[in-house]
Motif scaffolding. Structure first.
Motif, PDB file in Angstrom:
ATOM      1  N   LEU A   8      71.546 -38.248  46.893  1.00 27.38           N
ATOM      2  CA  LEU A   8      71.319 -38.707  48.258  1.00 27.38           C
ATOM      3  C   LEU A   8      69.839 -38.579  48.602  1.00 27.38           C
ATOM      4  CD1 LEU A   8      74.368 -37.142  50.144  1.00 27.38           C
ATOM      5  CD2 LEU A   8      74.223 -39.291  48.869  1.00 27.38           C
ATOM      6  N   GLY A   9      69.306 -39.618  49.242  1.00 29.71           N
ATOM      7  CA  GLY A   9      67.924 -39.594  49.681  1.00 29.71           C
ATOM      8  C   GLY A   9      67.759 -38.764  50.948  1.00 29.71           C
ATOM      9  N   PRO A  10      66.545 -38.704  51.495  1.00 27.80           N
ATOM     10  CA  PRO A  10      66.328 -37.896  52.702  1.00 27.80           C
ATOM     11  C   PRO A  10      67.197 -38.338  53.880  1.00 27.80           C
ATOM     12  CG  PRO A  10      64.246 -38.514  51.682  1.00 27.80           C
ATOM     13  CD  PRO A  10      65.299 -39.292  50.967  1.00 27.80           C
ATOM     14  N   LEU A  11      67.270 -39.645  54.117  1.00 28.16           N
ATOM     15  CA  LEU A  11      68.117 -40.139  55.201  1.00 28.16           C
ATOM     16  C   LEU A  11      69.586 -39.862  54.907  1.00 28.16           C
ATOM     17  CD1 LEU A  11      68.690 -41.761  57.777  1.00 28.16           C
ATOM     18  CD2 LEU A  11      68.471 -43.856  56.416  1.00 28.16           C
ATOM     19  N   GLY A  12      70.007 -40.123  53.670  1.00 24.20           N
ATOM     20  CA  GLY A  12      71.395 -39.862  53.299  1.00 24.20           C
ATOM     21  C   GLY A  12      71.763 -38.398  53.422  1.00 24.20           C
ATOM     22  N   THR A  13      70.854 -37.503  53.051  1.00 24.60           N
ATOM     23  CA  THR A  13      71.108 -36.069  53.165  1.00 24.60           C
ATOM     24  C   THR A  13      71.170 -35.643  54.628  1.00 24.60           C
ATOM     25  OG1 THR A  13      70.005 -35.651  51.039  1.00 24.60           O
ATOM     26  CG2 THR A  13      70.245 -33.781  52.525  1.00 24.60           C
ATOM     27  N   ALA A  14      70.282 -36.196  55.459  1.00 27.08           N
ATOM     28  CA  ALA A  14      70.266 -35.833  56.880  1.00 27.08           C
ATOM     29  C   ALA A  14      71.562 -36.207  57.578  1.00 27.08           C
ATOM     30  CB  ALA A  14      69.081 -36.508  57.576  1.00 27.08           C
TER      31      ALA A  14
END
Length: 361
Positions: A180-186
């Motif tokens: 997961l990328g930063p947006l996906g993780t957030a």
């Protein structure tokens, strides 16, 4: 009536721009009904990253850069669960504000999404290492073949064992190749919101702000590879160091909408539909007094000659030059080096450090 029925006049303000870490993280105001989400199962509390925060904020006290109006905008974004769209010239501390918010509210490690012209929405949401998965499957299948050869050589005694036991390995699972990328993780279902810094969105492809609309509105997204997978759930990697998350049915929805801090240097205009979903905040170049306090906060002292360098920095900014706070900090730090002289060759070096960034070299 109870105290809950008569809240204090300023009770909705949980952020005061002090940047001081609380002993107990303060509770956030309840979201409006249209910004409530029901993601699950809840993920464990994310790790903190005090070293990254110190690199951004310095070891000393934080120098407030926001006035009462700016602080109110941040608090409104926190209450309404809407992204902050921060504009201003380069180097005035736009991205630093994400770290101030995170430290003051005790929200843990800041997730950074640094945007460039090639960045797509999927880059922010997740990455599927299809090549790595294909190689892992090929290696596993080769192990099965080798085990079959050994079984044939062993004769009837080896009959009846499963393919898994022959190779000694389980087949590769899809989740091991999803990050997961930063947006996906957030957007994972945390009990307290994550802080997401979307840095320099104005450098993106023209379509990215529009592509973000659905995610910012619904607080959810799907990973198509996991949706199509036969397994009902998967353990995937996240943007946190050694982080893993549990995803059910290939769909991720937040429990608390993240604190999204989007920065822009004003190099382009964003679509009205995108701006409608954000609260705007303009940051200006700090005053002379703020600059002196910021230097002392970062360096822990105010070396001799700091006032002269700050005055020079302010004059150049007021003359229309493009300058960054990092340049000032570098110049002041250099004066603390043993034996450094600011005249002669030292003056030439200072001129280079404090050059106008808009003029290239």
């Amino acid at each position: 009536m109870s105290a809950q029925e008569h809240p204090e006049p300023n009770g909705w303000r949980v952020f005061h721009a002090t940047g001081s870490a609380p002993e107990v993280p303060p509770p956030l105001p309840a979201p409006p009904p249209w910004r409530r989400f029901r993601g699950g199962p809840a993920e464990p509390t994310p790790p903190d990253d005090p070293e990254a925060a110190q690199r951004r904020l310095g070891p000393g006290e934080i120098t407030p850069q926001l006035g009462p109006d700016g602080i109110d905008v941040v608090n409104a974004a926190l209450l309404l669960r809407r992204p902050l769209l921060i504009t201003g010239p380069p180097g005035v501390g736009k991205s630093t504000l994400a770290y101030v918010i995170s430290r003051e509210l005790g929200l843990g490690r800041v997730l950074e999404w640094n945007v460039v012209s090639r960045t797509t929405l999927r880059d922010g949401l997740y990455v599927h290492d299809a090549m790595g998965r294909a190689q892992a499957i090929a290696a596993w299948q080769a192990g099965l073949r080798e085990a079959g050869v050994r079984e044939a050589a062993a004769g009837p005694a080896g009959a009846g064992t499963s393919d898994f036991s022959k190779s000694g390995q389980l087949p590769p699972v899809l989740g091991d190749f999803i990050t997961l990328g930063p947006l996906g993780t957030a957007l994972l279902p945390y009990d307290r919101p994550r802080v997401l810094l979307v840095d320099e969105l104005d450098k993106s492809d023209i379509d990215l702000p529009n592509d973000l609309l659905h995610v910012l509105e619904n607080g959810s997204y799907e990973v198509p590879e996991l949706v199509r997978d036969a397994a009902d759930s998967a353990r995937v990697h996240t943007s946190d160091p050694s982080g893993r998350a549990h995803v059910v049915g290939g769909r991720i929805e937040c429990r608390e909408f993240p604190v999204v801090v989007i920065t822009s240097n004003g190099e382009r205009e964003f679509p009205a539909a995108f701006r409608r979903r954000c609260l705007p905040l303009e940051m200006r170049v700090p005053s002379r007094e703020q600059l002196l306090a910021m230097v002392q906060g970062h360096l822990g002292e105010r070396p001799p000659g700091t006032e002269d360098l700050v005055d020079l920095f302010v004059r150049r900014v007021q003359a229309g030059g493009t300058h960054s706070l990092d340049q000032l900090l570098n110049a002041v730090q250099l004066t603390t080096a043993g034996g450094f002289q600011s005249d002669g060759h030292g003056r030439t070096l200072m001129e280079m450090l404090l050059r106008d960034l808009a003029k290239g070299r």
